[in-house]
Design an enzyme around this catalytic site. Structure first.
Site, PDB file in Angstrom:
ATOM      1  N   GLU A  86       0.789  -1.148  -0.170  1.00  0.00           N
ATOM      2  CA  GLU A  86       0.005   0.065  -0.045  1.00  0.00           C
ATOM      3  C   GLU A  86       0.821   1.284  -0.095  1.00  0.00           C
ATOM      4  O   GLU A  86       1.981   1.362   0.741  1.00  0.00           O
ATOM      5  CB  GLU A  86      -0.844   0.121   1.067  1.00  0.00           C
ATOM      6  N   CYS A 113       3.636   8.503   1.074  1.00  0.00           N
ATOM      7  CA  CYS A 113       4.003   7.317   2.284  1.00  0.00           C
ATOM      8  C   CYS A 113       4.321   6.022   1.522  1.00  0.00           C
ATOM      9  O   CYS A 113       3.150   5.575   0.943  1.00  0.00           O
ATOM     10  CB  CYS A 113       3.132   7.266   3.313  1.00  0.00           C
ATOM     11  N   CYS A 118       5.597  -7.097   7.568  1.00  0.00           N
ATOM     12  CA  CYS A 118       6.788  -6.711   8.333  1.00  0.00           C
ATOM     13  C   CYS A 118       6.939  -7.809   9.437  1.00  0.00           C
ATOM     14  O   CYS A 118       6.133  -8.394   9.980  1.00  0.00           O
ATOM     15  CB  CYS A 118       6.150  -5.254   9.018  1.00  0.00           C
ATOM     16  N   CYS A 159       5.464  -5.203  15.757  1.00  0.00           N
ATOM     17  CA  CYS A 159       4.912  -4.260  17.033  1.00  0.00           C
ATOM     18  C   CYS A 159       3.418  -4.485  17.269  1.00  0.00           C
ATOM     19  O   CYS A 159       2.761  -4.645  16.194  1.00  0.00           O
ATOM     20  CB  CYS A 159       5.117  -2.794  16.356  1.00  0.00           C
ATOM     21  N   CYS A 189       0.308  -2.111  15.444  1.00  0.00           N
ATOM     22  CA  CYS A 189       0.305  -1.914  14.085  1.00  0.00           C
ATOM     23  C   CYS A 189      -0.305  -3.159  13.150  1.00  0.00           C
ATOM     24  O   CYS A 189      -0.245  -4.059  13.235  1.00  0.00           O
ATOM     25  CB  CYS A 189       1.778  -1.796  13.625  1.00  0.00           C
ATOM     26  N   LEU A 228       9.272   5.192  18.262  1.00  0.00           N
ATOM     27  CA  LEU A 228       9.691   5.091  19.773  1.00  0.00           C
ATOM     28  C   LEU A 228       8.284   4.517  20.721  1.00  0.00           C
ATOM     29  O   LEU A 228       8.796   3.269  21.038  1.00  0.00           O
ATOM     30  CB  LEU A 228       9.977   6.612  20.542  1.00  0.00           C
ATOM     31  N   CYS A 268      -1.825   6.139   9.963  1.00  0.00           N
ATOM     32  CA  CYS A 268      -0.333   5.653  10.558  1.00  0.00           C
ATOM     33  C   CYS A 268      -0.714   4.199  11.210  1.00  0.00           C
ATOM     34  O   CYS A 268      -2.051   4.069  12.313  1.00  0.00           O
ATOM     35  CB  CYS A 268      -0.016   6.360  11.524  1.00  0.00           C
TER      36      CYS A 268
END
Length: 609
Positions: free
Chosen positions: A95, A108, A115, A119, A122, A217, A336
């Site tokens: 995407e 973006c 991935c 995380c 996400c 972070l 995000c």
């Protein structure tokens, strides 16, 4: 280079293109020309690269092919955000998201299929990891977006699917292409790489690439970050912060951007803010607070706005530059942490629409009707899963479904869902706006005008609604009313796309016979955005009509230099300009390109036999 068989030139950097040119009988400078044709000019047909030797063009055509990701779905949001789902040659999907904000056009891009870092907050991580993207697949996202937007991005952020520093070599090469003067000409501060903290590669990055660095972070201490961002167990905060200090170096203008997603009751207390202040002491920093974008099964909730504000003010009080990211594209799962690269139906290519939907530029051909279609087996449940809308209000859910059906050309399904959205919440401006868009698409301009008017009445401060209403009013030859809506849209100081409203106002003035006003609006559009393709084309056309062929060529040169697409309309205008200047050879080359690339275009009929 022993063979060029099956080479995809988009996989090459400038030096690779030079070697490719030499391998095909050309010189190194021909490789630089090839590189420019592909990236700056957007031309992938070797036969159209007229400053390459004919023998070299023929050889490239036989042995090489420019493979781009296929657009499987284009999904625009009312705020101007556009998400593309791109299918790669092996069927994997990633995407890419375009985010307009004033004169800034941020793209973006993804660096991996999925991935591996897992995380917890996400959505991409939930999909698992398949493979790294190649340099051509990364830069192919930029190429595709540039041509679909009609303008090159002003900023590129590697914040899409994947961990960029886990695909180091391909990402570094793609960023070099983005920054090259013969390609997308992005300054070092306009390319941002976001990492979860692959510490060794932060040091490597400093040695080979001069771009902005952002760090995901999300926690101010190791205990919490170990849970949220598992890579922290391998590279703890002490090592990460030290690497970032080295990356920033002595350049006082460079700041590390720290991305911090705000999770309700997890990392959003004032105690967490104080710990974050201590952690970043001595590091040139900017903190970007990100309201969590929910997705099904995440287990997290978004921090209340007042807690986000308190957190931000505490950081600012300690001298940290801190912003709260405006959520964009959440209604189309483009915000995000929401990118997942999935589409349930892979049976056929999906039709696309322009980024601005009903607010598109009339004269640029962006309002072309989509082909209709029967329901192709995608039911509402599938769409709800695909769009990530499980927590939406019923009205918003139907709006998102209507938008998705519209992209597929399923007009009746889109109309039904849009009407359901209005029935769920008659006071929803967004639902009225979507219904108006569908009515406009099917040619029901009177109904579209009513619904746009209701959307404006509910939310009079939304410039997109005003602009879209003006488009419909102009089609009904209510020119004065349309002018009023365009002016109302332009009066909003935070309007993200003023050049679009100015373009629509210009076209409406032209339809009304006011050529002077039209030219004034086009000039104002160029003041807002000097690279705006529709304005440059129209100014070129007007200059040619006024007998100023040299001035017309100047506008066309700016159009090409800005990276705008070589459309049939643009090529026809270029042919006319060169004919007016007496450059018959150049005109014939352009005419040949037009006939070859757009054999069925109406513009062909306007060429002399």
């Amino acid at each position: 280079m022993t063979t060029a068989q099956s080479i995809n030139p988009l996989e090459l950097d400038i030096h690779g293109c030079e070697q490719l040119a030499i391998a095909h009988g050309g010189k190194a400078f021909h490789g630089r020309n090839l590189f420019k044709w592909m990236h700056k000019l957007g031309v992938l047909d070797f036969s159209c690269m007229t400053d390459l030797p004919a023998a070299m063009r023929a050889s490239l055509g036989r042995q090489c092919r420019c493979d781009l990701p296929r657009v499987a779905l284009e999904q625009p949001a009312p705020d101007g955000t556009v998400k593309w789902i791109l299918e790669l040659t092996d069927g994997q999907r990633v995407e890419t998201v375009f985010i307009p904000e004033g004169k800034r056009r941020t793209l973006c891009v993804s660096s991996q299929v999925g991935c591996a870092l897992d995380c917890r907050f996400c959505a991409t991580a939930r999909q698992g990891f398949n493979r790294n993207l190649t340099p051509g697949e990364i830069i192919g996202q930029v190429w595709t977006a540039t041509r679909r937007i009609g303008l090159a991005p002003t900023n590129v952020v590697l914040m899409g699917m994947g961990e960029p520093l886990a695909n180091f070599d391909a990402v570094v090469q793609a960023m070099a292409v983005m920054r090259h003067d013969l390609a997308y000409m992005l300054a070092k501060t306009r390319v941002t790489l976001s990492t979860s903290g692959v510490v060794p590669n932060i040091y490597r990055l400093k040695e080979v690439a001069d771009v902005s660095l952002a760090v995901s972070l999300h926690a101010p201490n190791n205990a919490l970050r170990d849970q949220l961002v598992p890579i922290n167990r391998k590279y703890p905060l002490e090592e990460l912060v030290s690497a970032c200090k080295v990356y920033a170096g002595a350049d006082k203008r460079r700041r590390i951007t720290w991305e911090y997603v705000m999770l309700d009751g997890v990392n959003d207390s004032l105690a967490h803010a104080k710990a974050l202040i201590r952690l970043l002491e001595g590091v040139p920093s900017k903190v970007n607070l990100i309201p969590f974008n929910p997705f099904a099964g995440s287990g997290f909730a978004t921090s209340p706005p007042e807690r986000v504000d308190a957190f931000r003010l505490r950081l600012i009080g300690a001298g940290l530059v801190t912003t709260t990211r405006k959520t964009r594209g959440d209604g189309i799962a483009a915000a995000c942490g929401q990118l997942v690269g999935r589409v349930e139906n892979r049976r056929r290519a999906l039709p696309v629409v322009g980024a601005f939907l009903a607010a598109s530029v009339l004269s640029a051909g962006c309002t072309t009707m989509l082909p209709g279609g029967d329901d192709d087996g995608i039911d509402d449940h599938d769409l709800q899963v695909e769009l990530g809308t499980a927590k939406e209000s019923p009205a918003d859910l139907y709006v998102n479904m209507a938008s998705a059906y519209l992209q597929r050309g399923q007009i009746e399904a889109a109309l039904t869902r849009a009407k359901q959205g209005v029935r769920e919440d008659r006071g929803s401006a967004r639902a009225r706006y979507m219904l108006a868009i569908v009515y406009q698409r099917i040619g029901e301009h009177a109904e579209a005008e009513k619904e746009f008017g209701k959307a404006v009445k509910i939310d009079p401060k939304n410039p997109d609604y005003r602009n879209a209403w003006g488009v419909v009013l102009c089609k009904q030859q209510r020119y004065q009313d349309a002018e009023e809506q365009f002016q109302q849209a332009l009066s909003k100081p935070l309007y993200a796309n003023p050049e679009v409203a100015l373009a629509n106002a210009a076209d409406c003035a032209r339809r009304a016979g006011d050529v002077v006003a039209a030219e004034r609006y086009w000039r104002q559009a160029l003041e807002k955005n000097p690279r705006f393709g529709p304005a440059l084309l129209n100014m070129a056309s007007q200059a040619l009509a006024n007998g100023d062929a040299q001035g017309a060529r100047g506008y066309m040169s700016r159009y090409v230099a800005a990276g705008n697409a070589a459309t049939a309309n643009a090529l026809l205008l270029a042919v006319r300009i060169e004919r007016a200047l007496g450059n018959d050879a150049a005109a014939k080359k352009l005419e040949g390109s037009l006939r070859q690339r757009f054999p069925d275009a109406p513009e062909i009929m306007e060429l002399a036999p």
